[in-house]
Each structure stands twice: as C-alpha cells, then as structure tokens.
Write a protein that holds these residues in place. Structure first.
Motif, PDB file in Angstrom:
ATOM      1  N   GLU A  44     -70.983  15.096   4.066  1.00  0.00           N
ATOM      2  CA  GLU A  44     -71.447  15.068   2.037  1.00  0.00           C
ATOM      3  C   GLU A  44     -72.196  15.691   1.503  1.00  0.00           C
ATOM      4  OE1 GLU A  44     -73.198  11.222  -0.085  1.00  0.00           O
ATOM      5  OE2 GLU A  44     -73.012  10.961   1.349  1.00  0.00           O
ATOM      6  N   LEU A  45     -72.937  15.711   1.705  1.00  0.00           N
ATOM      7  CA  LEU A  45     -74.203  17.202   1.369  1.00  0.00           C
ATOM      8  C   LEU A  45     -73.290  18.736   1.146  1.00  0.00           C
ATOM      9  CD1 LEU A  45     -77.633  17.630   0.917  1.00  0.00           C
ATOM     10  CD2 LEU A  45     -77.123  19.272   3.016  1.00  0.00           C
ATOM     11  N   THR A 117     -76.561  28.129  -4.493  1.00  0.00           N
ATOM     12  CA  THR A 117     -77.206  26.657  -3.481  1.00  0.00           C
ATOM     13  C   THR A 117     -78.259  27.202  -3.073  1.00  0.00           C
ATOM     14  OG1 THR A 117     -74.770  25.613  -5.197  1.00  0.00           O
ATOM     15  CG2 THR A 117     -76.137  24.704  -2.650  1.00  0.00           C
ATOM     16  N   VAL A 118     -78.730  26.408  -2.814  1.00  0.00           N
ATOM     17  CA  VAL A 118     -79.580  26.420  -1.218  1.00  0.00           C
ATOM     18  C   VAL A 118     -80.047  25.444  -0.816  1.00  0.00           C
ATOM     19  CG1 VAL A 118     -82.302  26.165  -0.202  1.00  0.00           C
ATOM     20  CG2 VAL A 118     -81.378  28.430  -2.414  1.00  0.00           C
ATOM     21  N   VAL A 119     -79.325  25.167   0.470  1.00  0.00           N
ATOM     22  CA  VAL A 119     -79.146  23.588   1.326  1.00  0.00           C
ATOM     23  C   VAL A 119     -80.151  23.336   2.245  1.00  0.00           C
ATOM     24  CG1 VAL A 119     -77.658  22.395   2.277  1.00  0.00           C
ATOM     25  CG2 VAL A 119     -76.804  24.385   0.580  1.00  0.00           C
ATOM     26  N   ALA A 120     -81.091  22.408   2.618  1.00  0.00           N
ATOM     27  CA  ALA A 120     -81.398  22.082   3.899  1.00  0.00           C
ATOM     28  C   ALA A 120     -81.401  20.748   3.966  1.00  0.00           C
ATOM     29  CB  ALA A 120     -82.808  22.206   3.607  1.00  0.00           C
ATOM     30  N   LEU A 147     -80.073  22.681  -5.425  1.00  0.00           N
ATOM     31  CA  LEU A 147     -81.321  22.649  -4.638  1.00  0.00           C
ATOM     32  C   LEU A 147     -79.755  21.147  -3.845  1.00  0.00           C
ATOM     33  CD1 LEU A 147     -83.499  23.520  -2.261  1.00  0.00           C
ATOM     34  CD2 LEU A 147     -84.401  21.536  -3.818  1.00  0.00           C
ATOM     35  N   LEU A 148     -79.965  21.042  -2.340  1.00  0.00           N
ATOM     36  CA  LEU A 148     -79.209  20.350  -1.842  1.00  0.00           C
ATOM     37  C   LEU A 148     -79.778  20.195  -0.777  1.00  0.00           C
ATOM     38  CD1 LEU A 148     -75.149  21.315  -2.214  1.00  0.00           C
ATOM     39  CD2 LEU A 148     -76.700  19.444  -3.473  1.00  0.00           C
TER      40      LEU A 148
END
Length: 217
Positions: A44-45, A117-120, A147-148
C-alpha cells in the motif's frame, strides 16, 4: 550533507550500526510471522510513490524491493553493512535495479532537492535522533516532493502506553527499535506538513504521508 558533531549522538549511531550488523543474519527469520501482515502494508505504501527519483531510507534486508514501482530510479541506503550484503543478494535474485549505498539517515550524502519521494518502513523507531534524520529527508526532497512512512509508534491507549514505555529499554537492547516514539509529531517538528495518517493496526502502526513545508527552503 549534514555533519554530526555531537559525540553522544555519534556513539548512539555506532551502537545502532553494531546492533543491526549483529542481528542481520537472523533478521528475516525474526520477523517472518509479522511480515505476513506487513507485506500488505508495504504494498500500500509503495503504491503511493510519485516521481522517478526515489530514496528508501533503511533498506535493511530489502523487504520492500518487490514493491518498487516499475521505471522508478530507486536509491536505497542502510547504516548496516551486513544488512546491505543481504539486500544486494536479494536484489540479484529478484532482478531489481536499485542503487544500494551504506549511509546514515542522519547525514545523507545527497544534494538538496535530489529526490521526488523519500520512503521508510519501520526505520525511524531506530534512528538515534529521529528529528535529525527527518530533517535530512526534508533537505533532500524536492520542494513538491513527498515523505511516505510506515511506522509503529507509542499508543495513546491508557493501558498500552505505560506498558510500551516500560518495555522499551528491553526491546531496544534486543531489536534496536524503540516502541515509544511519537513519529507523527517528529515529522511535524522536522518541517513537514502532514497530509494523511492512516491507522493500520490499532493506533500503533501508521502510514504517514507528508510534504515539506515551504518556509526556509
């Protein structure tokens, strides 16, 4: 690139690296049961990712790689060399094109506005100074970037909250992750505007979507 000058923070960062190097070989087995549920959250993210330039913070053993968007240029970092070795092997097996680099989320080796986009996922529970790391994420994001985060946070339930706080020192020693973080608040403190927060499991696991504030950029 920011500079780390606080000796205590550097010591905490070195300890974090050591902990994740120590558990890297058994990390996937430790989380195998939980991953049955987390896999859907990860999918989902990553469906929300925008833009061709993507940075994943704390890639770990590469559990997100199967969900990388087609055509995206993904750079993924981790503080643990042993985690990265496992991630490289996974990328080779599943055929994912990703740039893997050893780096600290608190001092990213990238220029300002380098990513869309930055994802963590489950990372800012273990970054020693979460706000410093989130400010770095903001710095490397383009002005219209996103940011996600997929994170577990301290519950506000009157029974769970004190239990989580009491258990936190033990969990940190064993797993390296804090279970008492208030990550939504930390995201705002780091200079982001919260756009959306979804509670995925009780009020503990959250999917957070934010954008950089435009002041002082």
């Amino acid at each position: 690139m920011s500079e780390m000058t606080d000796p205590a923070l550097q010591q905490a960062t070195d300890l974090t690296r050591h902990r994740y190097d120590r558990i890297a070989g058994g990390f996937d087995r430790m989380e195998a049961l939980a991953e049955r549920r987390m896999a859907g959250w990860r999918a989902e993210l990553w469906q929300r990712v925008r833009g061709p330039r993507v940075l994943e913070l704390g890639v770990g053993t590469g559990k997100n790689m199967s969900y990388y968007p087609a055509g995206a240029g993904v750079t993924a970092i981790d503080i643990s060399p042993r985690m990265l070795d496992i991630a490289r092997a996974r990328a080779a097996v599943i055929g994912v094109d990703v740039e893997l680099r050893e780096a600290d989320a608190q001092r990213l080796p990238f220029a300002d506005a380098s990513f869309d986009t930055v994802v963590a996922t489950f990372v800012f529970c273990s970054v020693p100074d979460a706000v410093v790391g989130l400010r770095e994420a903001r710095r490397v994001l383009a002005p219209e970037g996103q940011l996600l985060l997929l994170e577990h946070v301290l519950s506000e339930n009157r029974l769970l909250k004190p239990l989580m706080r009491a258990a936190n020192p033990v969990v940190v020693r064993v797993m390296g992750a804090n279970i008492n973080r208030r990550t939504v608040v930390n995201v705002e403190r780091a200079g982001f505007t919260i756009e959306r927060v979804d509670d995925l499991w009780r009020d503990i696991v959250k999917l957070i979507e934010a954008r950089p504030d435009q002041e002082d950029r």
